[in-house]
Design a protein around this motif. Structure first.
Motif, PDB file in Angstrom:
ATOM      1  N   THR A 206       0.832  -1.205   0.000  1.00 14.05           N
ATOM      2  CA  THR A 206       0.000   0.000   0.000  1.00 14.05           C
ATOM      3  C   THR A 206       0.864   1.251   0.000  1.00 14.05           C
ATOM      4  N   THR A 241      -9.888   5.762   0.367  1.00 15.14           N
ATOM      5  CA  THR A 241      -9.460   4.922  -0.760  1.00 15.14           C
ATOM      6  C   THR A 241      -8.230   4.096  -0.381  1.00 15.14           C
ATOM      7  N   ARG A 244      -9.245   1.195   1.847  1.00 17.63           N
ATOM      8  CA  ARG A 244      -9.833   0.076   1.093  1.00 17.63           C
ATOM      9  C   ARG A 244      -8.742  -0.704   0.358  1.00 17.63           C
ATOM     10  N   TYR A 245      -7.761   0.007  -0.187  1.00 18.46           N
ATOM     11  CA  TYR A 245      -6.647  -0.666  -0.871  1.00 18.46           C
ATOM     12  C   TYR A 245      -5.875  -1.530   0.121  1.00 18.46           C
ATOM     13  N   HIS A 247      -6.974  -2.769   2.966  1.00 17.53           N
ATOM     14  CA  HIS A 247      -7.809  -3.903   3.369  1.00 17.53           C
ATOM     15  C   HIS A 247      -7.785  -5.007   2.316  1.00 17.53           C
ATOM     16  N   GLU A 248      -7.903  -4.633   1.043  1.00 16.54           N
ATOM     17  CA  GLU A 248      -7.899  -5.640  -0.024  1.00 16.54           C
ATOM     18  C   GLU A 248      -6.543  -6.347  -0.110  1.00 16.54           C
ATOM     19  N   ALA A 249      -5.453  -5.583   0.059  1.00 16.44           N
ATOM     20  CA  ALA A 249      -4.124  -6.189   0.022  1.00 16.44           C
ATOM     21  C   ALA A 249      -3.938  -7.168   1.168  1.00 16.44           C
ATOM     22  N   SER A 251      -6.390  -8.680   2.943  1.00 20.84           N
ATOM     23  CA  SER A 251      -7.313  -9.807   2.779  1.00 20.84           C
ATOM     24  C   SER A 251      -6.753 -10.822   1.794  1.00 20.84           C
ATOM     25  N   SER A 252      -6.153 -10.314   0.711  1.00 22.12           N
ATOM     26  CA  SER A 252      -5.561 -11.210  -0.283  1.00 22.12           C
ATOM     27  C   SER A 252      -4.369 -11.967   0.302  1.00 22.12           C
ATOM     28  N   ARG A 255      -5.632 -14.647   2.875  1.00 22.27           N
ATOM     29  CA  ARG A 255      -6.663 -15.589   2.437  1.00 22.27           C
ATOM     30  C   ARG A 255      -6.151 -17.023   2.574  1.00 22.27           C
ATOM     31  N   ARG A 262     -10.569 -12.797   9.866  1.00 29.52           N
ATOM     32  CA  ARG A 262     -10.857 -11.679   8.973  1.00 29.52           C
ATOM     33  C   ARG A 262      -9.934 -10.519   9.342  1.00 29.52           C
TER      34      ARG A 262
END
Length: 406
Positions: A206, A241, A244-245, A247-249, A251-252, A255, A262
């Motif tokens: 990020t 923004t 969110r970036y 969080h997505e990084a 989460s990926s 995973r 979570r």
């Protein structure tokens, strides 16, 4: 320095007649030769992303690469899409500097080949030592200054902010906004080494996306911090923004990890100077804690949007009895149908006592709604026409949600 390392890795690859890749001691890709032999997904993605995944890092560490003094062979792993490898650790006295990796898909790399490759490793060790030394000193200074910004006295924070500015580590003195990424452990688990590696990788990813001089990062035991620094300019991502970036990084990266259920990312409010980033950090921590306790708020939680939870989170809520806010709530919770009644009451209070809006939100017939509200009044011994009663019940419910008692 990069040119010197490229020359060395090309020379090593030429000696053994196969591609070579060099990583630093944290297993981040430093440089690699042209690749014209067998390639697995791990090599391909490490070249594209300049780093290896947390699962692969943990797998190699389990093979003993961090402690090996001599070249070691690592087996294939179909689940990771990993071909057999030869790993040559590079040491300077007692300091591990990095690794040279060769894919050995058919097992044809002999001890003589490995010995031939190591002929260039004296120059490699020296080059990696210089790069590690310079990089580690800069990284340590930045990490210590960032930690000071978040935990020390005002005077120390101001000194740390000045140091970061003078060294060019950040673009400007303010404003500063903190993001906090929290790993929520699975039941009966604690975040393990793989999860913490994933956390740091998500922060670094990020930060690169934002711009390394427009942000700072720090990793604690179970959460990470990203400080967004400098005045906003057109086209620059907003903190929302960026959250969110991040969080997505994260989460990926996490995973499939058994230790992580979570992730939640909290956003503090912007504060006018880097030396005051601790305020934004504290807000982001609180927002994250509330998000962990209340999954319905979503994976990204902004302190500015938390309403009454901002007040309740700052109380000594673990010792504040919900019955002390409104005793009727405990009587309501004692009823067999309390879940339906509580959902109805909370929606009604959230919508400022608007029966029409509540019926629409819950998809209820108006008669059913009135029956449930009347039942609430009977059980809680309250009058929902009384504004003070509604306020106390609303606060009691929100406090119960925040503390997990409701």
């Amino acid at each position: 320095m990069q040119g010197e390392l490229q020359r060395i890795v090309d020379a090593v690859a030429a000696r053994v007649g196969r591609p070579a890749l060099i990583e630093d001691r944290r297993q981040r890709v430093v440089v690699y030769s042209d690749h014209d032999g067998p390639m697995d997904e791990v090599r391909r993605m490490s070249i594209l992303r300049r780093q290896t995944t947390p699962e692969v890092i943990a797998w190699f560490r389990a093979m003993g690469v961090l402690t090996a003094r001599d070249p070691i062979r690592t087996p294939a792993d179909a689940e990771l899409d990993l071909l057999p490898r030869v790993c040559v650790p590079i040491w300077h006295e007692e300091l591990l500097l990095g690794f040279v990796w060769f894919i050995d898909a058919d097992g044809s790399m002999s001890d003589a080949d490995i010995a031939a490759a190591t002929g260039a490793f004296a120059d490699l060790a020296l080059a990696l030592y210089r790069e590690n030394l310079l990089g580690e000193l800069a990284s340590q200074r930045e990490t210590e200054a960032t930690r000071t910004l978040l935990v020390e006295s005002r005077e120390a924070r101001e000194h740390a902010a000045r140091a970061l500015l003078e060294e060019g580590r950040v673009v400007g003195p303010g404003p500063a906004t903190a993001l906090v990424a929290q790993l929520v452990p699975a039941a009966g688990q604690q975040p393990d080494e793989v999860a913490r590696i994933a956390l740091e990788q998500a922060l670094v990813t990020t930060r690169r996306w934002l711009g390394v001089r427009e942000s700072l990062h720090l990793v604690w035991h179970d959460h990470g911090v990203l400080l967004i620094c400098g005045t906003r300019v057109a086209g620059r991502p907003t903190p929302e923004t960026a959250a969110r970036y991040l969080h997505e990084a994260l989460s990926s990266a996490t995973r499939g990890l058994a230790s992580v259920d979570r992730t939640v990312t909290g956003i503090g409010q912007p504060h006018p100077h880097l030396s005051r980033a601790v305020r934004s950090y504290q807000e982001a921590v609180q927002a994250t804690r509330i998000g962990v306790q209340l999954p319905a708020l979503g994976p990204v939680v902004a302190w500015a949007n938390l309403g009454i939870y901002r007040v309740l989170s700052q109380l000594d809520s673990q010792h504040l009895d919900i019955a002390g806010v409104h005793p009727g709530l405990e009587r309501l919770l004692g009823d067999d149908s309390y879940q339906v009644l509580l959902e109805t009451l909370e929606a009604y209070l959230d919508l400022a006592g608007n029966a029409h809006a509540t019926a629409e939100k819950l998809r209820l017939h108006r008669t059913t709604l009135y029956y449930r509200l009347q039942r609430v009044e009977q059980l809680a011994e309250t009058d929902l026409k009384d504004g003070n009663e509604r306020l106390c019940l609303h606060l009691a419910i929100k406090l119960g949600r925040l503390t997990g008692r409701v």
